[in-house]
Design a protein around this motif. Structure first.
Motif, PDB file in Angstrom:
ATOM      1  N   UNK A 201     -68.584 -13.032 -68.770  1.00 17.23           N
ATOM      2  CA  UNK A 201     -68.706 -13.775 -67.508  1.00 17.23           C
ATOM      3  C   UNK A 201     -69.950 -14.605 -67.456  1.00 17.23           C
ATOM      4  N   UNK A 202     -69.912 -15.451 -66.492  1.00 17.63           N
ATOM      5  CA  UNK A 202     -69.367 -15.698 -65.214  1.00 17.63           C
ATOM      6  C   UNK A 202     -70.020 -14.866 -64.100  1.00 17.63           C
ATOM      7  N   UNK A 203     -71.310 -15.190 -63.633  1.00 16.04           N
ATOM      8  CA  UNK A 203     -71.939 -14.407 -62.558  1.00 16.04           C
ATOM      9  C   UNK A 203     -72.600 -15.334 -61.532  1.00 16.04           C
ATOM     10  N   UNK A 204     -72.413 -14.979 -60.264  1.00 13.33           N
ATOM     11  CA  UNK A 204     -72.885 -15.863 -59.190  1.00 13.33           C
ATOM     12  C   UNK A 204     -74.292 -15.578 -58.708  1.00 13.33           C
ATOM     13  N   UNK A 205     -74.822 -14.402 -59.019  1.00 19.61           N
ATOM     14  CA  UNK A 205     -76.155 -14.068 -58.536  1.00 19.61           C
ATOM     15  C   UNK A 205     -77.163 -14.530 -59.586  1.00 19.61           C
ATOM     16  N   UNK A 206     -77.971 -15.486 -59.211  1.00 15.98           N
ATOM     17  CA  UNK A 206     -78.873 -16.112 -60.177  1.00 15.98           C
ATOM     18  C   UNK A 206     -79.727 -15.060 -60.897  1.00 15.98           C
ATOM     19  N   UNK A 207     -79.686 -15.066 -62.204  1.00 16.51           N
ATOM     20  CA  UNK A 207     -80.531 -14.186 -63.017  1.00 16.51           C
ATOM     21  C   UNK A 207     -79.938 -12.808 -63.269  1.00 16.51           C
ATOM     22  N   UNK A 208     -78.978 -12.369 -62.447  1.00 15.43           N
ATOM     23  CA  UNK A 208     -78.497 -10.985 -62.542  1.00 15.43           C
ATOM     24  C   UNK A 208     -77.774 -10.707 -63.853  1.00 15.43           C
ATOM     25  N   UNK A 209     -77.302 -11.761 -64.498  1.00 17.14           N
ATOM     26  CA  UNK A 209     -76.601 -11.564 -65.773  1.00 17.14           C
ATOM     27  C   UNK A 209     -77.560 -11.159 -66.882  1.00 17.14           C
ATOM     28  N   UNK A 210     -78.844 -11.409 -66.714  1.00 20.42           N
ATOM     29  CA  UNK A 210     -79.772 -11.118 -67.824  1.00 20.42           C
ATOM     30  C   UNK A 210     -79.933  -9.606 -68.032  1.00 20.42           C
ATOM     31  N   UNK A 211     -80.253  -8.817 -66.997  1.00 20.94           N
ATOM     32  CA  UNK A 211     -80.266  -7.360 -67.220  1.00 20.94           C
ATOM     33  C   UNK A 211     -78.919  -6.833 -67.708  1.00 20.94           C
ATOM     34  N   UNK A 212     -77.819  -7.418 -67.242  1.00 24.88           N
ATOM     35  CA  UNK A 212     -76.504  -6.972 -67.738  1.00 24.88           C
ATOM     36  C   UNK A 212     -76.393  -7.253 -69.238  1.00 24.88           C
ATOM     37  N   UNK A 213     -76.869  -8.411 -69.646  1.00 27.35           N
ATOM     38  CA  UNK A 213     -76.846  -8.777 -71.067  1.00 27.35           C
ATOM     39  C   UNK A 213     -77.704  -7.833 -71.893  1.00 27.35           C
ATOM     40  N   UNK A 214     -78.843  -7.436 -71.336  1.00 25.45           N
ATOM     41  CA  UNK A 214     -79.704  -6.486 -72.066  1.00 25.45           C
ATOM     42  C   UNK A 214     -78.960  -5.153 -72.209  1.00 25.45           C
ATOM     43  N   UNK A 215     -78.173  -4.806 -71.203  1.00 23.79           N
ATOM     44  CA  UNK A 215     -77.339  -3.598 -71.288  1.00 23.79           C
ATOM     45  C   UNK A 215     -76.313  -3.711 -72.403  1.00 23.79           C
ATOM     46  N   UNK A 216     -75.730  -4.892 -72.537  1.00 24.00           N
ATOM     47  CA  UNK A 216     -74.770  -5.101 -73.633  1.00 24.00           C
ATOM     48  C   UNK A 216     -75.470  -4.927 -74.981  1.00 24.00           C
ATOM     49  N   UNK A 217     -76.678  -5.489 -75.073  1.00 21.82           N
ATOM     50  CA  UNK A 217     -77.437  -5.377 -76.334  1.00 21.82           C
ATOM     51  C   UNK A 217     -77.798  -3.918 -76.608  1.00 21.82           C
ATOM     52  N   UNK A 218     -78.088  -3.178 -75.551  1.00 24.27           N
ATOM     53  CA  UNK A 218     -78.368  -1.746 -75.727  1.00 24.27           C
ATOM     54  C   UNK A 218     -77.146  -1.061 -76.343  1.00 24.27           C
ATOM     55  N   UNK A 219     -75.968  -1.374 -75.802  1.00 23.12           N
ATOM     56  CA  UNK A 219     -74.717  -0.803 -76.332  1.00 23.12           C
ATOM     57  C   UNK A 219     -74.535  -1.160 -77.801  1.00 23.12           C
ATOM     58  N   UNK A 220     -74.836  -2.399 -78.147  1.00 21.11           N
ATOM     59  CA  UNK A 220     -74.652  -2.833 -79.545  1.00 21.11           C
ATOM     60  C   UNK A 220     -75.592  -2.080 -80.488  1.00 21.11           C
TER      61      UNK A 220
END
Ligand SMILES: Cc1ncc(C[n+]2csc(CCOP(=O)(O)OP(=O)(O)O)c2C)c(N)n1
Ligand SMILES: [Mg+2]
Length: 393
Positions: free
Chosen positions: A166-185
């Motif tokens: 995604x695709x996120x409407x809250x400015x900047x909120x995708x970055x911590x989510x992305x770091x979470x994805x990287x943690x999973x990887x």
């Protein structure tokens, strides 16, 4: 059309419906197996790392692929603009034209095991991940054949099966989510990385630094990509950032400044960043880019910047025109052949719009799906917390 079909693999240039222009080029390319060395437009500027050399080798077929993919994205956004003005797209709609080289160059450097997460300017990134034009237009018009079943709209395109979160409407909120994805990887040791994209406006947010701190502490394979289009809504970067050198803003985290209007510079930087992130942890890529449209459809885009500025970028730095010039300079196609390809793409876009219009609106029962994970039996109580009003699906 799925852009994945047009990915940077040689010999996959033509769409299944053979067009004259395409077959002509194919004939030429089958004899042109040479590699081509290209100087990238602006050398990289590095922070706490040695920059990669400012040249890249490519092939005739990759050049053509870049041209087709970026021209498709450009056409898609122009069609979205018309659909919005015709009131067939409602709500928010943020267009990506001008920034296409970031999506295309990044995609050429990575695989679908790598993840991408971005903000609301997401249509072209979705196409790059292999999404189709029809799914895109259906989503934009809120139809059930859309990539989020018509319930996400412009800001919430997803394609999880090919690593697009995604695709996120809250400015900047995708970055911590992305770091979470990287943690999973990292946890799963699957040797892939996450590209978390954000704008120059978002670059000033606290959550970005908090997420980066964790990513650096734990050496997570995260690449923070600041798409610096120089404005956050109507605010110029110099009014919002004390230091607009976003590639240095990670302080202890390395960074590279990249000409984000040059798909080859983007590709090279992303290859470099992926290698770095797998070995050493996070890195920031600042892509110097530009959006031609206003911030969103309600912004004419010309009150806080001059028309001369916009046309100057179009004339001197346009990412599609840059590739066109390279193709012509290397005699890989004629001007007419490239124009024919654009005509063909335009038709593909128009056909996809027509098909998307035939898709129905979601059923009203869909209002209650994809809200809570199934099977948890989420209960809704009255204000007194005693009377059970509903058990949600
Ligand atoms: C937390 C939050 N604050 C404010 C907004 C309103 N808003 C939406 S886009 C935007 C500007 C962001 O600019 P930038 O990060 O540069 O991204 P660009 O639109 O240029 O791609 C703002 C302030 C929001 N959506 N979320
Ligand atoms: Mg911006």
């Amino acid at each position: 059309m799925a852009l994945s079909r047009l990915s940077s693999t040689a010999g996959r240039l033509c769409s299944p419906t053979p067009a004259t222009a395409c077959s002509l080029l194919h004939r030429q390319l089958s004899t042109a197996s040479d590699t081509i060395t290209i100087d990238i437009s602006v050398p990289f500027t590095a922070h706490r790392c040695d920059p990669p050399p400012p040249t890249i080798t490519t092939t005739p077929s990759e050049l053509l692929t870049f041209f087709r993919d970026m021209a498709t994205m450009r056409r898609m956004e122009i069609a979205a603009d018309s659909l919005y003005k015709a009131k067939l797209i409602r709500g928010f709609c943020h267009l990506y034209d001008g920034q296409e080289a970031v999506a295309v160059g990044m995609e050429a450097a990575i695989t679908k095991k790598d993840c991408i997460i971005t903000a609301y300017r997401d249509h072209c990134l979705f196409l790059g991940r292999g999404g189709t034009l029809e799914e895109s237009f259906a989503e934009l018009m809120g139809r059930r054949d859309g990539c989020s079943k018509g319930k996400g709209g412009s800001m919430h395109f997803y394609k999880k099966e090919s690593g697009f979160y995604g695709g996120h409407g809250i400015v900047g909120a995708q970055v911590p989510l992305g770091i979470g994805l990287a943690f999973g990887q990292k946890y799963l040791k699957d040797e892939s990385v996450t590209f978390a994209l954000y704008g120059d406006g978002a670059a000033n947010q606290g959550q970005l630094f908090e997420a980066l701190n964790i990513a650096a502490l734990w050496d997570l394979p995260a690449i923070l990509v600041c798409e610096n289009n120089h404005y956050g809504m109507g605010t110029a970067e110099w009014r919002a950032a004390k230091s607009p050198a976003y590639y240095k803003r990670g302080d202890y985290v390395p960074g590279l400044k990249v000409d984000g209007m040059d798909a080859f510079a983007v590709k090279k930087a992303c290859q470099f960043a992926k290698e770095h992130a797998l070995k050493n942890g996070p890195i920031i890529l600042e892509m110097d880019t530009y959006r031609y449209h206003g911030h969103s459809m309600s912004d004419p885009g010309s009150t806080y910047r001059t028309r001369d500025e916009i046309s100057g970028v179009r004339q001197e730095r346009d990412p599609v025109e840059r590739i066109r010039k390279l193709i012509l300079a290397h005699d890989l196609a004629t001007d007419k052949e490239l124009k024919d390809i654009e005509k063909e793409l335009r038709k593909e876009v128009d056909d996809s719009v027509a098909k998307a219009k035939e898709s129905a609106l979601p059923d009203s029962s869909e209002l209650f799906t994809n809200i809570y994970a199934k099977g948890y039996g989420v209960q809704s109580y009255g204000a007194d917390r005693k009377e059970l009003r509903a058990v949600l699906p």
